[in-house]
Design a protein around this motif. Structure first.
Motif, PDB file in Angstrom:
ATOM      1  N   ARG A  16       0.830  -1.204   0.000  1.00 46.80           N
ATOM      2  CA  ARG A  16       0.000   0.000   0.000  1.00 46.80           C
ATOM      3  C   ARG A  16       0.870   1.262   0.000  1.00 46.80           C
ATOM      4  O   ARG A  16       1.639   1.474   0.945  1.00 46.80           O
ATOM      5  CB  ARG A  16      -0.915   0.024   1.231  1.00 46.80           C
ATOM      6  CG  ARG A  16      -2.041  -1.002   1.213  1.00 46.80           C
ATOM      7  CD  ARG A  16      -3.052  -0.708   0.094  1.00 46.80           C
ATOM      8  NE  ARG A  16      -4.073  -1.740   0.031  1.00 46.80           N
ATOM      9  CZ  ARG A  16      -3.981  -2.820  -0.768  1.00 46.80           C
ATOM     10  NH1 ARG A  16      -2.936  -2.985  -1.552  1.00 46.80           N
ATOM     11  NH2 ARG A  16      -4.937  -3.713  -0.780  1.00 46.80           N
ATOM     12  N   GLY A  17       0.743   2.048  -1.038  1.00 43.83           N
ATOM     13  CA  GLY A  17       1.423   3.350  -1.104  1.00 43.83           C
ATOM     14  C   GLY A  17       2.916   3.256  -0.892  1.00 43.83           C
ATOM     15  O   GLY A  17       3.505   4.043  -0.157  1.00 43.83           O
ATOM     16  N   LEU A  18       3.560   2.292  -1.538  1.00 37.06           N
ATOM     17  CA  LEU A  18       4.986   2.066  -1.327  1.00 37.06           C
ATOM     18  C   LEU A  18       5.827   3.015  -2.185  1.00 37.06           C
ATOM     19  O   LEU A  18       5.668   3.087  -3.410  1.00 37.06           O
ATOM     20  CB  LEU A  18       5.327   0.614  -1.665  1.00 37.06           C
ATOM     21  CG  LEU A  18       6.770   0.210  -1.409  1.00 37.06           C
ATOM     22  CD1 LEU A  18       7.046   0.112   0.074  1.00 37.06           C
ATOM     23  CD2 LEU A  18       7.094  -1.099  -2.105  1.00 37.06           C
ATOM     24  N   ASN A  19       6.686   3.771  -1.526  1.00 38.18           N
ATOM     25  CA  ASN A  19       7.616   4.660  -2.222  1.00 38.18           C
ATOM     26  C   ASN A  19       9.021   4.332  -1.768  1.00 38.18           C
ATOM     27  O   ASN A  19       9.261   4.153  -0.570  1.00 38.18           O
ATOM     28  CB  ASN A  19       7.327   6.122  -1.879  1.00 38.18           C
ATOM     29  CG  ASN A  19       6.135   6.640  -2.640  1.00 38.18           C
ATOM     30  OD1 ASN A  19       6.223   6.934  -3.830  1.00 38.18           O
ATOM     31  ND2 ASN A  19       4.993   6.711  -1.949  1.00 38.18           N
ATOM     32  N   VAL A  20       9.951   4.250  -2.709  1.00 35.51           N
ATOM     33  CA  VAL A  20      11.349   4.040  -2.342  1.00 35.51           C
ATOM     34  C   VAL A  20      12.183   5.144  -2.963  1.00 35.51           C
ATOM     35  O   VAL A  20      12.045   5.445  -4.158  1.00 35.51           O
ATOM     36  CB  VAL A  20      11.860   2.663  -2.816  1.00 35.51           C
ATOM     37  CG1 VAL A  20      13.351   2.536  -2.549  1.00 35.51           C
ATOM     38  CG2 VAL A  20      11.117   1.541  -2.109  1.00 35.51           C
ATOM     39  N   TYR A  21      13.009   5.791  -2.125  1.00 35.50           N
ATOM     40  CA  TYR A  21      13.902   6.834  -2.616  1.00 35.50           C
ATOM     41  C   TYR A  21      15.323   6.342  -2.452  1.00 35.50           C
ATOM     42  O   TYR A  21      15.684   5.810  -1.403  1.00 35.50           O
ATOM     43  CB  TYR A  21      13.718   8.127  -1.825  1.00 35.50           C
ATOM     44  CG  TYR A  21      12.310   8.630  -1.837  1.00 35.50           C
ATOM     45  CD1 TYR A  21      11.893   9.566  -2.783  1.00 35.50           C
ATOM     46  CD2 TYR A  21      11.382   8.169  -0.900  1.00 35.50           C
ATOM     47  CE1 TYR A  21      10.597  10.026  -2.802  1.00 35.50           C
ATOM     48  CE2 TYR A  21      10.079   8.620  -0.908  1.00 35.50           C
ATOM     49  CZ  TYR A  21       9.688   9.552  -1.859  1.00 35.50           C
ATOM     50  OH  TYR A  21       8.407  10.006  -1.881  1.00 35.50           O
ATOM     51  N   ILE A  31       3.370   2.588  -5.061  1.00 35.76           N
ATOM     52  CA  ILE A  31       2.901   1.303  -5.563  1.00 35.76           C
ATOM     53  C   ILE A  31       1.924   0.655  -4.591  1.00 35.76           C
ATOM     54  O   ILE A  31       2.175   0.598  -3.389  1.00 35.76           O
ATOM     55  CB  ILE A  31       4.113   0.368  -5.784  1.00 35.76           C
ATOM     56  CG1 ILE A  31       4.965   1.025  -6.851  1.00 35.76           C
ATOM     57  CG2 ILE A  31       3.670  -1.047  -6.140  1.00 35.76           C
ATOM     58  CD1 ILE A  31       5.813   0.180  -7.643  1.00 35.76           C
ATOM     59  N   SER A  32       0.784   0.230  -5.118  1.00 33.21           N
ATOM     60  CA  SER A  32      -0.193  -0.504  -4.316  1.00 33.21           C
ATOM     61  C   SER A  32      -0.611  -1.731  -5.108  1.00 33.21           C
ATOM     62  O   SER A  32      -1.035  -1.609  -6.260  1.00 33.21           O
ATOM     63  CB  SER A  32      -1.432   0.355  -4.039  1.00 33.21           C
ATOM     64  OG  SER A  32      -1.071   1.464  -3.257  1.00 33.21           O
ATOM     65  N   LEU A  33      -0.476  -2.910  -4.517  1.00 35.69           N
ATOM     66  CA  LEU A  33      -0.962  -4.089  -5.196  1.00 35.69           C
ATOM     67  C   LEU A  33      -1.078  -5.244  -4.221  1.00 35.69           C
ATOM     68  O   LEU A  33      -0.544  -5.198  -3.111  1.00 35.69           O
ATOM     69  CB  LEU A  33      -0.058  -4.465  -6.378  1.00 35.69           C
ATOM     70  CG  LEU A  33       1.236  -5.230  -6.120  1.00 35.69           C
ATOM     71  CD1 LEU A  33       1.372  -6.315  -7.162  1.00 35.69           C
ATOM     72  CD2 LEU A  33       2.437  -4.318  -6.208  1.00 35.69           C
ATOM     73  N   LYS A  71       8.901   4.407   2.147  1.00 38.93           N
ATOM     74  CA  LYS A  71       7.663   4.890   2.760  1.00 38.93           C
ATOM     75  C   LYS A  71       6.530   4.012   2.291  1.00 38.93           C
ATOM     76  O   LYS A  71       6.563   3.486   1.183  1.00 38.93           O
ATOM     77  CB  LYS A  71       7.399   6.347   2.336  1.00 38.93           C
ATOM     78  CG  LYS A  71       8.193   7.341   3.136  1.00 38.93           C
ATOM     79  CD  LYS A  71       7.777   8.757   2.770  1.00 38.93           C
ATOM     80  CE  LYS A  71       8.708   9.772   3.405  1.00 38.93           C
ATOM     81  NZ  LYS A  71       8.699  11.022   2.638  1.00 38.93           N
ATOM     82  N   GLY A  72       5.510   3.887   3.115  1.00 45.40           N
ATOM     83  CA  GLY A  72       4.371   3.060   2.741  1.00 45.40           C
ATOM     84  C   GLY A  72       4.371   1.750   3.508  1.00 45.40           C
ATOM     85  O   GLY A  72       5.168   1.559   4.427  1.00 45.40           O
ATOM     86  N   GLU A  73       3.462   0.857   3.123  1.00 45.89           N
ATOM     87  CA  GLU A  73       3.295  -0.373   3.880  1.00 45.89           C
ATOM     88  C   GLU A  73       3.463  -1.592   3.002  1.00 45.89           C
ATOM     89  O   GLU A  73       3.052  -1.599   1.843  1.00 45.89           O
ATOM     90  CB  GLU A  73       1.874  -0.435   4.476  1.00 45.89           C
ATOM     91  CG  GLU A  73       1.622   0.587   5.549  1.00 45.89           C
ATOM     92  CD  GLU A  73       0.227   0.408   6.135  1.00 45.89           C
ATOM     93  OE1 GLU A  73      -0.594  -0.289   5.506  1.00 45.89           O
ATOM     94  OE2 GLU A  73      -0.016   0.955   7.215  1.00 45.89           O
ATOM     95  N   VAL A  74       4.084  -2.634   3.587  1.00 49.24           N
ATOM     96  CA  VAL A  74       4.038  -3.957   2.978  1.00 49.24           C
ATOM     97  C   VAL A  74       3.483  -4.879   4.071  1.00 49.24           C
ATOM     98  O   VAL A  74       4.099  -5.036   5.120  1.00 49.24           O
ATOM     99  CB  VAL A  74       5.423  -4.428   2.523  1.00 49.24           C
ATOM    100  CG1 VAL A  74       5.331  -5.855   1.985  1.00 49.24           C
ATOM    101  CG2 VAL A  74       5.987  -3.511   1.458  1.00 49.24           C
ATOM    102  N   MET A  75       2.277  -5.417   3.830  1.00 51.00           N
ATOM    103  CA  MET A  75       1.631  -6.237   4.854  1.00 51.00           C
ATOM    104  C   MET A  75       1.755  -7.709   4.484  1.00 51.00           C
ATOM    105  O   MET A  75       1.422  -8.101   3.366  1.00 51.00           O
ATOM    106  CB  MET A  75       0.135  -5.916   4.958  1.00 51.00           C
ATOM    107  CG  MET A  75      -0.207  -4.451   5.038  1.00 51.00           C
ATOM    108  SD  MET A  75      -0.017  -3.814   6.689  1.00 51.00           S
ATOM    109  CE  MET A  75      -1.450  -4.537   7.470  1.00 51.00           C
ATOM    110  N   ILE A  76       2.243  -8.489   5.444  1.00 52.91           N
ATOM    111  CA  ILE A  76       2.208  -9.930   5.234  1.00 52.91           C
ATOM    112  C   ILE A  76       1.559 -10.528   6.466  1.00 52.91           C
ATOM    113  O   ILE A  76       1.914 -10.185   7.593  1.00 52.91           O
ATOM    114  CB  ILE A  76       3.621 -10.501   4.988  1.00 52.91           C
ATOM    115  CG1 ILE A  76       3.591 -12.019   5.057  1.00 52.91           C
ATOM    116  CG2 ILE A  76       4.641  -9.974   5.948  1.00 52.91           C
ATOM    117  CD1 ILE A  76       4.854 -12.660   4.555  1.00 52.91           C
ATOM    118  N   ASP A  77       0.583 -11.389   6.256  1.00 52.48           N
ATOM    119  CA  ASP A  77      -0.219 -11.964   7.326  1.00 52.48           C
ATOM    120  C   ASP A  77      -0.750 -10.875   8.251  1.00 52.48           C
ATOM    121  O   ASP A  77      -0.744 -11.018   9.476  1.00 52.48           O
ATOM    122  CB  ASP A  77       0.605 -12.973   8.152  1.00 52.48           C
ATOM    123  CG  ASP A  77       1.116 -14.098   7.294  1.00 52.48           C
ATOM    124  OD1 ASP A  77       0.466 -14.398   6.272  1.00 52.48           O
ATOM    125  OD2 ASP A  77       2.186 -14.656   7.603  1.00 52.48           O
TER     126      ASP A  77
END
Lengths: 259, 283, 296
Positions: A16-21, A31-33, A71-77
């Motif tokens: 969700r809303g992943l940004n990498v600088y 990026i959201s997927l 920045k943003g979230e990566v959710m697993i389980d």
């Protein structure tokens, strides 16, 4: 398509809303997927589009590079892996990585597979032997190496090394397998063997592959993610995306106009 | 023959001459050491300490310096390995790739590598006096460990920097933490380099004189504890060459031969072991 | 179990970080230590007087460092003059012309030469070079000399710094890409023209750095110099007069430095001076080499 419905209902990994600088360079843009459970997802796109970067954010190997901000979230389980309270090693344990070039550790074949379980506290000799055997069988290497388990891993052929690395990743009982161009350094025969493993393993694992070989993506993937210049252009079930892409950029990439 | 051919020939001759000159200088040094040292060598020289004072006594050998050099070089090498290995592991595993801190520390080792050993000696001496202690084997070990530390770190770091990033990724991605990755994977992969670095440092430690001069003292006795002063071969050469007695000078010649042989052996060993230990190393 | 593993990691991790930071500060600590110890004399005398006065009478509180600075400059510059052309010619030969066999011999020889301890260079100087200068070279100029001279020290130092310069110069030359050589050769340049017009031009900064590193090594070298330079506290007048370089001053007199007031401070100032020069030289050379693709 009922297939697509099934996929979107059970995501394993939510981004969700992943940004990498990277030192001021915006490498991944918002990026959201969702990555479906127990399927093979292929991340495709021209080189430098951020495929590998995206993969490295999933197990936080991106942390090892200086000057990177995520920045943003990566959710697993249901857990955000970028939550400061999260234990990095536990996250990484959930994901086996298969890198571009096979990368055995500087120890014997047996110790390579036992490396992860030992680190996580497994000490029993018999247990370790069982783990090593079952995982080597899993990747179809047992028959080839069973009588030289205590020889250095560096003596194996490249293709065998890559399967050994897969076994090493599986030995810590991950949920997800990440493959970063995992066949690009292999000969066609070894390459085929590794692909066959992927197809078998998808019954038990969620597999995410980065590849720049379109045909490989078509052969293996159930779900496809297309990145271009750090942006998520399109994602969807493989059959749909390959048959009629919605975006013109995707179409151009698939027909080889941009590469 | 045109002009550009002549020019090339001229420089080629000069280059060959320069290279031969260097070889000749090396052979001259070895020749001198052997010419004076070999006749001075005897069992008594190797196995007995000087009798009647190292500067004046005409009897005895250089066993005190041989044993002292061995203790000092071993001690200093171990201390600098204990410091150097963790530091290089931090540089290559703990700090992120491209870290500014790592860059700074590497640079500071590069500069330290160029600092002459007498400066370390003066510093160690100052520190020793500040702590109210006297010249001893212990202080020699500490000071010489500092002298060889930059060489040790640079040599290990050079090998570790060659290790591909994927190896670290592979270890981290099965859930290993950085410590486990450092000691179980990196230290093992770099083992041949670590052994070579250790041997190189041993050679440097054994040959050092300027730092030892300030902090280790010199004595006729074979050292029995860390708190005693100790003799070393380089200083045995330095002190005993300056006496007016030919018998004492013999001890300097013998010391020079023993020291040179020791260091050349270590340097050859360093070259050989590097390739022997690479069984598990991934190429 | 898991938490024990975590605690273990935390502890090792912070211990190792501390060790790393400490070793990163080592250079600073050494400089500071020597500076603090030389503060006493710096407070008593203006620094310019210390550096330029030629009167060295510690017993009377006169500390003029000029004779020693001049001695260091003489022997260092002479050694550079002798070593630089030889080393660079040898490096170019080994990198551009030499056959595999020659390189296979040259590598170990240079390694061994750089591994020889400085006292052994010193004993060679005393046994071989001093008689040579005394009995053959000095009489040729019609002068008497003890053999312990600027010339002797310069030659010994030159041999000592050759392997260092060759080593660094070789890695600089190797860093010049082969495509560049091919490009030059393929337009019909001879090998020497390629070296002269392409390789050397590209390598000049790195070679300069190699020379600077060599000079700084010579400047700080102690034991070999102390054995052959003569150690007379007067600025040298020529190649055949004795010299008393700074490192020799420190090493020769540390024994009585606590018995004469200010003497200890003066010697520590000499050490600090030495360190300062060496640090400046090394930083300059390393910065150049870093710019040229991380050569070590």
């Amino acid at each position: 398509m009922d297939n697509s419905l099934e996929i979107s209902e059970t995501p394993h990994l939510r981004v969700r809303g992943l940004n990498v600088y990277y030192n001021g360079h915006h490498a991944l843009k918002n990026i959201s997927l969702d990555i479906p459970d127990k399927k093979i997802t292929a991340i495709i796109g021209p080189s430098g589009c951020g495929k590998s970067t995206l993969l490295r954010t999933f197990n936080r190997l991106i942390d090892t590079i200086e000057g990177v901000k995520v920045k943003g979230e990566v959710m697993i389980d249901g857990v955000n892996i970028y939550d400061p309270k999260v234990e990095v090693t536990a996250i990484r344990r959930k994901m086996g990585l298969l890198s571009q070039r096979p990368c055995p550790l500087p120890m014997s074949i047996f110790d390579n597979v036992a490396y992860g379980p030992r680190i996580h506290g497994e000490r029993g000799r018999q247990n370790l032997r069982n783990i090593v055997e079952s995982n080597l069988r899993h990747v179809g290497l047992w028959e080839e190496v069973q009588d030289r388990l205590h020889k250095p891993a560096s003596e194996l052929s490249i293709g065998q090394q890559q399967r050994l690395c897969l076994a090493r990743g599986l030995a810590v009982e991950p949920e997800i397998i990440l493959g970063d161009e995992s066949t690009s350094a292999l000969d066609p025969v070894s390459s085929k063997k590794v692909e066959e493993r992927f197809l078998e393993l998808k019954n038990e694992y969620t597999i995410i592959l980065v590849t720049h070989i379109l045909r490989q993506a078509k052969r293996l993937a159930d779900y496809v993610v297309f990145l271009y210049m750090g942006e998520l252009i399109e994602h969807g079930p493989a059959a749909e995306l390959f048959a009629n892409p919605k975006e013109s950029l995707t179409r151009e990439y698939l027909t080889g106009i941009i590469s | 023959m045109n002009w550009r051919k002549i020019e090339e020939e001229f420089f080629l001759v000069m280059m060959r001459l320069a290279s031969l000159l260097i070889l000749a200088a090396f052979l001259a040094i070895m020749g001198t050491v052997i010419y004076y040292g070999l006749p001075a060598l005897s069992w008594e020289m190797i196995f007995s300490a000087p009798k009647g004072g190292f500067y004046l006594g005409k009897e005895g050998g250089v066993a005190n310096a041989i044993v002292g050099t061995f203790y000092l070089a071993c001690g200093a090498t171990i201390v600098s390995l204990i410091i150097g290995l963790p530091v290089t592991l931090v540089l290559n595993v703990f700090l992120k790739r491209g870290s500014k801190l790592a860059e700074f520390i590497r640079f500071s080792f590069d500069v330290l590598w160029g600092v002459p050993s007498i400066v370390y000696g003066a510093f160690g001496f100052t520190l020793m006096l500040y702590m109210g202690m006297r010249a001893s084997l212990l202080w020699g070990i500490i000071t010489v460990a500092l002298v060889v530390l930059p060489a040790m770190c640079r040599a290990i770091d050079e090998v570790m920097r060659m290790i591909p990033g994927e190896l670290q990724d592979a270890s981290l991605s099965v859930g290993a933490n950085k410590c486990e990755t450092a000691f179980k994977v990196f230290a093992r992969q770099a083992l041949p380099g670590i052994v070579t670095a250790t041997l190189i440092s041993f050679g440097r430690a054994a040959g050092d004189a300027a730092a030892v001069l300030f902090t280790t003292g010199f004595t006729d006795a074979v050292p029995t504890s860390l708190a005693e002063p100790a003799a070393t071969l380089p200083l045995a050469i330095f002190f005993q060459l300056g006496t007016p007695f030919p018998e004492v000078q013999q001890r300097a010649y013998a010391s020079a031969l023993i020291l040179t042989a020791l260091i050349l052996l270590v340097s050859i060993a360093a070259r050989l072991t590097g390739s022997r230990l690479s069984k598990y190393v991934i190429k | 179990m898991a938490s024990l593993r975590k605690i273990k990691e935390r502890l090792t991790c912070s211990a190792m970080m501390m060790l790393t930071i400490a070793s990163g500060l080592l250079l600073f600590v050494i400089s500071l230590g020597l500076l603090l110890r030389s503060r006493e004399i710096l407070e008593m005398k203006p620094i310019m007087e210390l550096l330029t006065s030629s009167v060295w009478k510690p017993g009377r509180g006169e500390f003029g460092f000029w004779p020693f600075i001049a001695g260091s400059l003489w022997v260092t510059l002479l050694s550079a003059l002798l070593a630089v052309p030889v080393s660079l010619l040898c490096a170019v030969y080994l990198s551009e012309y030499a056959s595999r066999t020659v390189r296979a011999i040259a590598g170990p020889v240079l390694d061994m030469l750089s591994g020889i301890p400085s006292v052994v260079f010193g004993i060679w100087g005393v046994l071989a070079l001093v008689p040579l200068v005394k009995d053959y070279i000095a009489p040729m100029t019609g002068r008497f000399s003890s053999g312990y001279t600027v010339l002797t020290a310069g030659i010994v130092l030159a041999v000592m710094i050759v392997p260092l310069i060759v080593h660094v110069a070789l890695s600089v030359l190797r860093s010049v890409g082969n495509d560049l050589r091919d490009a030059s050769l393929s337009v019909g340049a001879t090998r020497w023209q390629t070296v002269k017009l392409v390789v050397l031009r590209k390598a000049v900064p790195g070679l300069a750095a190699a020379v600077v590193l060599g000079i700084s090594r010579a400047f700080g070298e102690t034991m070999a110099v102390i054995m052959v330079a003569g150690n007379v506290a007067k600025a040298p007048k020529g190649l055949l007069s004795p010299a008393y370089p700074l490192p020799a001053l420190i090493a020769n007199n540390y024994g009585e430095m606590l018995s004469i007031p200010l003497y200890d401070s003066a010697l520590m100032f000499a050490a600090f001076l030495l360190l300062a020069v060496v640090i400046i030289f090394n930083i300059a050379a390393r910065l150049i080499l870093k710019k040229m693709e991380n050569i070590r």
